[in-house]
Write a protein that holds these residues in place. Structure first.
Motif, PDB file in Angstrom:
ATOM      1  N   ARG A  91       0.842  -1.195   0.000  1.00 60.68           N
ATOM      2  CA  ARG A  91       0.000   0.000   0.000  1.00 60.68           C
ATOM      3  C   ARG A  91       0.877   1.244   0.000  1.00 60.68           C
ATOM      4  NH1 ARG A  91      -4.557  -0.678   3.937  1.00 60.68           N
ATOM      5  NH2 ARG A  91      -5.890  -0.778   2.144  1.00 60.68           N
ATOM      6  N   LEU A  92       0.438   2.242  -0.734  1.00 57.90           N
ATOM      7  CA  LEU A  92       1.180   3.493  -0.842  1.00 57.90           C
ATOM      8  C   LEU A  92       0.943   4.326   0.415  1.00 57.90           C
ATOM      9  CD1 LEU A  92       2.971   4.954  -2.873  1.00 57.90           C
ATOM     10  CD2 LEU A  92       0.949   6.024  -3.792  1.00 57.90           C
ATOM     11  N   ALA A  93       2.010   4.722   1.079  1.00 59.48           N
ATOM     12  CA  ALA A  93       1.887   5.452   2.345  1.00 59.48           C
ATOM     13  C   ALA A  93       1.555   6.925   2.139  1.00 59.48           C
ATOM     14  CB  ALA A  93       3.167   5.324   3.154  1.00 59.48           C
ATOM     15  N   ILE A 123     -21.858   6.286  -5.965  1.00 57.30           N
ATOM     16  CA  ILE A 123     -22.303   6.098  -7.348  1.00 57.30           C
ATOM     17  C   ILE A 123     -23.576   5.273  -7.329  1.00 57.30           C
ATOM     18  CG2 ILE A 123     -21.715   5.022  -9.571  1.00 57.30           C
ATOM     19  CD1 ILE A 123     -18.785   5.568  -8.957  1.00 57.30           C
ATOM     20  N   ASP A 124     -24.528   5.655  -8.169  1.00 56.18           N
ATOM     21  CA  ASP A 124     -25.812   4.965  -8.226  1.00 56.18           C
ATOM     22  C   ASP A 124     -25.614   3.492  -8.578  1.00 56.18           C
ATOM     23  OD1 ASP A 124     -28.597   4.679  -8.185  1.00 56.18           O
ATOM     24  OD2 ASP A 124     -28.685   4.889 -10.370  1.00 56.18           O
ATOM     25  N   GLY A 125     -26.086   2.611  -7.717  1.00 58.49           N
ATOM     26  CA  GLY A 125     -26.016   1.178  -7.959  1.00 58.49           C
ATOM     27  C   GLY A 125     -24.804   0.487  -7.374  1.00 58.49           C
ATOM     28  N   VAL A 126     -23.922   1.238  -6.747  1.00 55.99           N
ATOM     29  CA  VAL A 126     -22.753   0.627  -6.113  1.00 55.99           C
ATOM     30  C   VAL A 126     -23.095   0.349  -4.659  1.00 55.99           C
ATOM     31  CG1 VAL A 126     -20.351   0.970  -5.421  1.00 55.99           C
ATOM     32  CG2 VAL A 126     -21.113   1.712  -7.672  1.00 55.99           C
ATOM     33  N   GLY A 127     -23.042  -0.928  -4.278  1.00 57.80           N
ATOM     34  CA  GLY A 127     -23.352  -1.309  -2.901  1.00 57.80           C
ATOM     35  C   GLY A 127     -22.198  -1.054  -1.962  1.00 57.80           C
ATOM     36  N   ARG A 128     -21.009  -1.453  -2.386  1.00 57.77           N
ATOM     37  CA  ARG A 128     -19.804  -1.257  -1.580  1.00 57.77           C
ATOM     38  C   ARG A 128     -18.660  -0.887  -2.507  1.00 57.77           C
ATOM     39  NH1 ARG A 128     -21.436  -6.185  -0.030  1.00 57.77           N
ATOM     40  NH2 ARG A 128     -19.645  -7.164  -1.032  1.00 57.77           N
ATOM     41  N   ALA A 129     -17.692  -0.179  -1.955  1.00 55.77           N
ATOM     42  CA  ALA A 129     -16.497   0.192  -2.723  1.00 55.77           C
ATOM     43  C   ALA A 129     -15.287   0.108  -1.801  1.00 55.77           C
ATOM     44  CB  ALA A 129     -16.635   1.603  -3.283  1.00 55.77           C
ATOM     45  N   LYS A 130     -14.166  -0.234  -2.391  1.00 57.08           N
ATOM     46  CA  LYS A 130     -12.904  -0.293  -1.645  1.00 57.08           C
ATOM     47  C   LYS A 130     -11.792   0.106  -2.593  1.00 57.08           C
ATOM     48  CE  LYS A 130     -10.294  -1.325   1.846  1.00 57.08           C
ATOM     49  NZ  LYS A 130     -10.227  -0.390   2.930  1.00 57.08           N
ATOM     50  N   ALA A 131     -10.974   1.081  -2.193  1.00 55.87           N
ATOM     51  CA  ALA A 131      -9.882   1.572  -3.028  1.00 55.87           C
ATOM     52  C   ALA A 131      -8.560   1.427  -2.293  1.00 55.87           C
ATOM     53  CB  ALA A 131     -10.101   3.032  -3.400  1.00 55.87           C
ATOM     54  N   ARG A 132      -7.515   1.067  -3.031  1.00 55.08           N
ATOM     55  CA  ARG A 132      -6.142   0.991  -2.513  1.00 55.08           C
ATOM     56  C   ARG A 132      -5.218   1.663  -3.499  1.00 55.08           C
ATOM     57  NH1 ARG A 132      -4.223  -4.815  -0.890  1.00 55.08           N
ATOM     58  NH2 ARG A 132      -2.271  -3.677  -0.970  1.00 55.08           N
ATOM     59  N   LEU A 133      -4.213   2.332  -2.986  1.00 53.59           N
ATOM     60  CA  LEU A 133      -3.206   2.957  -3.839  1.00 53.59           C
ATOM     61  C   LEU A 133      -1.923   2.145  -3.781  1.00 53.59           C
ATOM     62  CD1 LEU A 133      -3.622   6.761  -3.060  1.00 53.59           C
ATOM     63  CD2 LEU A 133      -4.482   5.500  -5.019  1.00 53.59           C
ATOM     64  N   THR A 134      -1.328   1.937  -4.946  1.00 50.49           N
ATOM     65  CA  THR A 134      -0.046   1.261  -5.037  1.00 50.49           C
ATOM     66  C   THR A 134       0.861   2.114  -5.922  1.00 50.49           C
ATOM     67  OG1 THR A 134      -0.767  -0.026  -6.960  1.00 50.49           O
ATOM     68  CG2 THR A 134      -1.082  -1.034  -4.795  1.00 50.49           C
ATOM     69  N   GLY A 135       2.040   1.633  -6.198  1.00 41.29           N
ATOM     70  CA  GLY A 135       2.960   2.359  -7.070  1.00 41.29           C
ATOM     71  C   GLY A 135       3.887   3.266  -6.278  1.00 41.29           C
ATOM     72  N   ARG A 136       4.341   4.332  -6.937  1.00 41.70           N
ATOM     73  CA  ARG A 136       5.238   5.303  -6.304  1.00 41.70           C
ATOM     74  C   ARG A 136       4.442   6.534  -5.888  1.00 41.70           C
ATOM     75  NH1 ARG A 136       7.822   4.722 -11.302  1.00 41.70           N
ATOM     76  NH2 ARG A 136       7.376   6.933 -11.550  1.00 41.70           N
ATOM     77  N   ARG A 137       4.989   7.295  -4.953  1.00 43.48           N
ATOM     78  CA  ARG A 137       4.240   8.455  -4.465  1.00 43.48           C
ATOM     79  C   ARG A 137       4.091   9.536  -5.530  1.00 43.48           C
ATOM     80  NH1 ARG A 137       8.063  11.568  -0.133  1.00 43.48           N
ATOM     81  NH2 ARG A 137       9.615  12.301  -1.618  1.00 43.48           N
TER      82      ARG A 137
END
Length: 195
Positions: A91-93, A123-137
């Motif tokens: 995970r990107l800090a 967003i209409d119709g989205v029950g759950r969402a989860k986001a993660r960042l990777t890569g370089r800062r």
């Protein structure tokens, strides 16, 4: 690609662990007086693993010690590489945000992930969402999971995500691009009793 590496890593660890368990367990069992297996490398439990002749067989050869040291150095480097790969943060800090004055600012990666997750969940119709960042800062990448309601068109939900939360995150961080891997999944509803 990371999923394949994760599977290879787990299979490799399982095989190494199994080999070490079998060898260590058999050495312990023979040492405690269990009958010597037919595949055992020595005749009885009082034999040593390496005799004096076996230990000193190649000692006088000029190539022996450089080969041993080189092999051990390669094994050490591979073990350190593997350890770094396992312990590396997935995970990107923090994210480097362009403030427009040439300096920039650092924003916690968790804050960007939370904002992206919360806006995606609206967003209409989205029950759950989860986001993660990777890569370089300075060049982050987003990995997003959206759980869609059964009536939602996946293409429309993906378009809404790209035009909304992803564009807002990219613009607010001052990034030229924010590549995203989006995984869409249907929400599973439990059966309800109707009376």
């Amino acid at each position: 690609m990371r999923a394949v590496l994760r599977i290879v890593d787990r299979v490799f660890l399982a095989l190494v662990g199994l080999v070490l368990l079998v060898l260590g367990g058999s050495v312990l069992a023979v040492g405690l007086g269990a009958p010597v297996p037919s595949w055992w490398i020595h005749d009885d439990e009082h034999d040593v693993l390496l005799s004096d002749a076996e230990r000193t067989r190649w000692q006088d050869e000029s190539w022996w010690w450089p080969v041993v040291i080189a092999a051990l150095a390669v094994l050490l480097l591979l073990a350190l590489w593997w350890l770094v790969a396992v312990l590396r943060r997935r995970r990107l800090a923090e994210v480097l945000v362009d403030t427009g004055d040439g300096e920039g600012a650092l924003v916690r990666g968790r804050a960007v992930e939370d904002a992206l997750t919360q806006e995606s969940a609206h967003i209409d119709g989205v029950g759950r969402a989860k986001a993660r960042l990777t890569g370089r800062r300075s060049a982050p990448e987003a990995r997003v999971r959206l759980a869609l309601e059964p009536h939602v068109d996946p293409g429309a939900a993906l378009h809404d995500f790209t035009a909304g939360p992803l564009t807002h995150a990219r613009a607010s961080a001052g990034l030229e691009s924010l590549p995203a891997e989006v995984r869409l999944k249907g929400v599973k509803h439990g059966a309800e009793r109707v009376s």
